[in-house]
Design a protein around this motif. Structure first.
Motif, mmCIF file in Angstrom:
data_model
loop_
_atom_site.group_PDB
_atom_site.id
_atom_site.type_symbol
_atom_site.label_atom_id
_atom_site.label_comp_id
_atom_site.label_asym_id
_atom_site.label_seq_id
_atom_site.Cartn_x
_atom_site.Cartn_y
_atom_site.Cartn_z
ATOM 1 N N LYS A 125 -9.473 -4.089 -5.762
ATOM 2 C CA LYS A 125 -8.784 -3.121 -5.197
ATOM 3 C C LYS A 125 -9.194 -3.217 -3.509
ATOM 4 O O LYS A 125 -8.688 -2.238 -2.716
ATOM 5 C CB LYS A 125 -9.327 -1.866 -5.780
ATOM 6 N N ASP A 151 -2.569 -0.106 -1.668
ATOM 7 C CA ASP A 151 -3.305 1.044 -1.981
ATOM 8 C C ASP A 151 -4.041 0.829 -3.269
ATOM 9 O O ASP A 151 -3.524 0.023 -4.236
ATOM 10 C CB ASP A 151 -2.311 2.200 -2.171
ATOM 11 N N LYS A 175 -4.551 2.650 -5.738
ATOM 12 C CA LYS A 175 -3.985 3.213 -6.721
ATOM 13 C C LYS A 175 -2.826 2.330 -7.465
ATOM 14 O O LYS A 175 -2.453 2.629 -8.405
ATOM 15 C CB LYS A 175 -3.122 4.586 -5.936
#
Ligand code: NAG
Ligand code: NAG
Length: 482
Positions: free
Chosen positions: A369, A358, A360
């Motif tokens: 990312k 993820d 995050k």
């Protein structure tokens, strides 16, 4: 049972124990685990690239694992040092490594093999990852798997080394390294008869270090069997410099905290800062101590003295080897570590699940990312399904007959050390520091290191050889009667 048959049965048992092979290792949770004993394996290693990067000479059909005399010399020295693992950076999969792999195996030394080389088309080019991820490249790295998959002492493969070495290089490269890991693991699953772990060796670059680990340990969609994950994480760590450094000043506390909850094993794939020389290596007792049991040990950079000035030994032009003070210092540190205690600890029963990938999980350092992993390039599926062609050598263990090192070995004081030889490990064990000190250089052989009395491997191994020989005589006699 007639007594001669009993002898035969006994002989067969003992003979089979003479065909040595270190026990294969697999990953369970945060640990490397011996598949037979179920005990944890701590990596007590040395990076091995005699001649440096220039020692890789495929044009001369030679790499670090092609010359049996050199391997015997170095395996005997590394065994005496106490190492159980080497890392080899550049190998040519079209060459035969049977003798060297068998020698290191007989010494109880595992090998971690990098699948890449510094040559064009033989690694992911960090400046152009997409263009360098092609079927020709994959053929090469699958060839390395073919070459090394059958050696029981192949511990793992590095899919890549320090590709992300700053913020810009951590932007586009990460998905490609995951793709390479996936392809390697699919190839291994299809063509090897055991699992062989695949992982990444990271530069210690802050702030991307933690992101690198987070990116590679996570599981796509939370699938724990996701093949693109790293099976382990190697960190090239040079933060402990000199004998005055401590767990805190060297930042080992931060590293330990960072990896404490890792779902995969973490170890130092290179360590041994050389800013203060000679190196005293007191980081060894920290790394193998109580506080750092979350890590699985490490590999000292590096065996031989090269331009970069990190050697434990000097390989002289005439093939002799001179031990450097660093060798003696490292041996002293290895001998102080209670390795058997650490290795006998049962691996953590509660393995930590890999977090679901993820964005995050990744900080705002600039690290990718993007978890959209590239599809295999054209032709790759065919290679994975059908295997690479016969131009690649399929390795296998061969008997190791010579054990005496023929090249002269000199101690730190320049005197010759006599009687250096490889001691075949027994019971398929891997090597451990023995308490020996190989540095007397006084015409005498290995001095006792002042450790509590423990039968030396040398004595035990020669007993084994003698009884093997005696049994052979029994066999011969029985055969004559039959
Ligand atoms: C590690 O896991 C524990 C328990 O889940 C948690 O409390 C702790 O914050 C975690 N540490 C790190 C550094 O993530
Ligand atoms: C090999 O070379 C080293 C370093 O030059 C020298 O000290 C040593 O005496 C030589 N040994 C032999 C056997 O030639």
């Amino acid at each position: 049972m007639p007594s001669f048959l009993r002898s035969l049965a006994l002989g067969a048992t003992l003979f089979s124990s003479l065909s040595l092979a270190v026990r294969p290792v697999e990953i369970r949770g945060q640990d490397f685990v011996d598949t037979v004993t179920g005990k944890r394996l701590m990596i007590i290693g040395v990076d091995y690239q005699p001649g440096g990067q220039a020692g890789y000479k495929p044009q001369e059909r030679s790499d670090a694992l092609t010359d049996a005399d050199v391997c015997l010399r170095d395996a005997a020295l590394l065994q005496s040092l106490g190492a159980n693992t080497i890392r080899v950076y550049n190998v040519d999969p079209t060459l035969n490594h049977d003798e060297c792999a068998s020698i290191f195996n007989a010494a109880g030394i595992y090998m971690i093999i990098d699948v890449n080389s510094p040559f064009g088309g033989e690694s992911i080019n960090r400046a152009e990852p997409e263009g360098s991820y092609h079927v020709g490249y994959l053929g090469r790295i699958f060839g390395v798997v073919e070459n090394f998959k059958n050696y029981p002492n192949t511990l793992a493969f590095f899919a890549a080394n320090e590709v992300m070495n700053d913020v810009p290089s951590s932007k586009d490269n990460p998905p490609f390294i995951r793709a390479v890991q996936r392809d390697l693991k699919n190839y291994i699953a299809k063509h090897a008869d055991r699992t062989i772990p695949v992982g990444y060796s990271a530069a210690d670059v802050r702030p991307i270090l933690e992101d690198t680990w987070a990116y590679y340990q996570c599981a796509l969609d939370g699938d724990q069997d996701d093949k693109s994950r790293s099976d382990f994480f190697g960190l090239n760590s040079y933060s402990w410099c000199g004998g005055d450094a401590t767990f805190e000043t060297a930042g080992y506390d931060v590293i330990t905290e960072m990896f404490k909850n890792s779902s995969i094993p973490v170890f130092f794939s290179e360590y041994g800062c050389n800013e203060v020389q000679p190196r005293v290596f007191n980081e060894v007792s920290a790394l193998y101590g109580e506080e750092m049991t979350a890590l699985s040990g490490g590999l000292i950079y590096e065996y031989s003295q090269e331009e970069s000035d990190y050697g434990l030994v000097t390989i002289n032009d005439n093939g002799t080897v001179s031990l450097m003070t660093d060798f003696a210092n490292l041996q002293e540190q290895y001998n102080k570590v209670d390795i058997s205690l650490i290795q006998s600890t049962d691996p953590s029963s509660t393995s930590i699940k890999a977090p679901k990938c993820d964005s995050k999980l990744i900080s705002d350092s600039g690290f990718s990312k993007d978890f959209d992993i590239p599809e295999p390039p054209e032709g790759a599926e065919d290679l994975i399904n059908n295997g690479v062609d016969d131009g690649y050598v399929r390795g296998k263990l061969v008997p190791v007959t010579a054990t005496k090192v023929t090249q002269k070995i000199y101690g730190t004081n320049g005197n010759e050390i006599t009687g250096v030889e490889l001691k075949k490990v027994q019971n398929d064990d891997s090597n451990v520091p023995s308490g020996q000190v190989l540095n007397s250089g006084e015409g005498g052989s290995n001095e006792d290191g002042g450790q509590p009395a423990e039968p030396t491997k040398k004595g035990a191994a020669s007993t084994l050889t003698v009884s093997g020989g005696a049994l052979f005589a029994v066999f011969a006699m029985v055969a004559m009667f039959l």
